[in-house]
Design an enzyme around this catalytic site. Structure first.
Site: not given
Ligand code: UT7
Length: 334
Positions: A116, A261, A291
């Site tokens: 990135c 970014h 992204n």
């Molecule tokens: O450019 C490179 C760098 N990348 C980034 O900067 C990404 C940084 N991270 C993020 O943007 C966020 O962490 C995400 C958008 C990837 C995820 O959001 P979050 O609020 O941190 O969610 P999480 O990973 O804590 O997941 C919450 C829940 C989980 O379920 P449980 O364990 O609470 O039951 C995940 O399994 O959401 C679930 N989950 C989804 N649900 C529906 C993960 N992906 C999905 C999905 N759809 N696509």
């Protein structure tokens, strides 16, 4: 010894025509439009139309747009820097494929793998080359094809919904006025977070590099510790933005356009608030493209320029954070 500044002489972008909405992805994995929009701001992304289109192919229209913008021709390019984590093939670099497609035989081509932050790492190399008089018109590309490298099922849903395909390009050359140019640029990396966002295999560190078991386990797809990356991004992006603003002796109130970014709308809104930069001065296009990694900054700048949100003389702040971890910032007067 003092050198004249280098400058961004022109920018261009290209995205493939195939639009993939959150609703389309919800048919392939357990996700919803609501979840994706709330957590990331993404509504749709672009994918290549068919097999056989690599990052170097997406780059070509972006390069031609950047050349026209800069008032240069293909034959004026004397070096290529290609930032991508998704090169057309494992080796040689996408820059070699691009050079051939542009008819630039004999022109050096350097691929860089800084995810990135790739565009800012490339900008730093181009800046040093121009200031040292090594090359005059450098083509800097950030381009990615992610759609062939993510997993469209529940295991891969956290990553698959985030990424899109696209390309951005910039022509870097000598500044033509005392004000114009790159006023500050800082890069950082911390490999202690390398495995928070990575593709484990194929790996030269393993014998053999790839096995059927690794494929079954999905080791060839990106794996991400999203929460950890989010935490680092919201800390490091404002930090590096302040670092470059301080070097450039510029206050946030003097910034005409902030091009962060595009990894998550929430990250960028948080960073903007922390810096005190208004939403109206911040580029957000993650809603349309997801992204696109090394492409996000040149793509965002190119769109903003064409929309009249910036122009010659505008003071632009850029900041990126991503896999590596790598991060960086720049202050540029266009
Ligand atoms: O450019 C490179 C760098 N990348 C980034 O900067 C990404 C940084 N991270 C993020 O943007 C966020 O962490 C995400 C958008 C990837 C995820 O959001 P979050 O609020 O941190 O969610 P999480 O990973 O804590 O997941 C919450 C829940 C989980 O379920 P449980 O364990 O609470 O039951 C995940 O399994 O959401 C679930 N989950 C989804 N649900 C529906 C993960 N992906 C999905 C999905 N759809 N696509």
């Amino acid at each position: 010894m003092s050198f004249a500044r280098s400058a961004i002489l022109g920018v261009g972008h290209y995205v493939p025509t195939k639009v993939v909405t959150n609703h389309d992805l919800a048919k392939l994995m357990s996700t919803t439009d609501e979840w994706i929009v709330q957590r990331t701001g993404i509504r749709e992304r672009r994918y290549i139309e068919h097999s056989g289109i690599g990052a170097s192919d997406l780059a070509i229209p972006a390069v031609d747009m950047a050349l026209e913008h800069a008032g240069r021709r293909r034959e004026d390019i004397d070096a290529i820097i290609f930032a991508t984590l998704s090169p057309d093939h494992n080796f040689p670099g996408a820059g070699c494929f691009l050079g051939d497609k542009l008819g630039l035989h004999g022109v050096p081509a350097l691929d860089i793998r800084n995810q990135c932050s790739g565009f800012l790492y490339g900008l730093s190399i181009a800046d040093a080359w121009v200031r040292a008089g090594v090359y005059e018109n450098i083509l800097l590309v950030g381009a990615e094809v992610h759609s062939t490298g993510v997993e469209f099922n529940d295991r891969g849903r956290d990553v698959a919904v985030l990424f899109g395909d696209g390309a951005g390009a910039a022509i870097i050359g000598r500044a033509t006025s005392a004000e114009q140019g790159i006023h500050a640029l800082k890069l950082h990396a911390d490999g202690s977070g390398a495995k928070d966002l990575w593709v484990e295999a194929p790996a030269s560190a393993y014998v053999p590099r790839l096995t059927a078991e690794m494929l079954d386990a999905g080791k060839h797809f990106p794996a991400m510790n999203g929460k950890q990356v989010f935490r680092w991004a919201t800390e490091k992006m404002p930090e590096v933005a302040r670092e470059v603003l301080s070097i450039a002796q510029m206050g946030t109130d003097q910034v005409d356009l902030f091009v962060p970014h595009q990894a998550n709308l929430r990250i960028n809104q948080f960073v903007g608030q922390k810096l005190g930069i208004a939403e109206s001065k911040t580029v957000h296009n993650i809603e349309k493209y997801g992204n696109t990694t090394a492409a996000t900054i040149p793509l965002g700048l190119s769109e903003a320029w064409r929309e009249g949100r910036c122009g010659r003389g505008s003071r632009v702040l850029m900041a990126a954070f991503g896999s590596g971890y790598t991060w960086g910032g720049a202050v540029v007067i266009l």
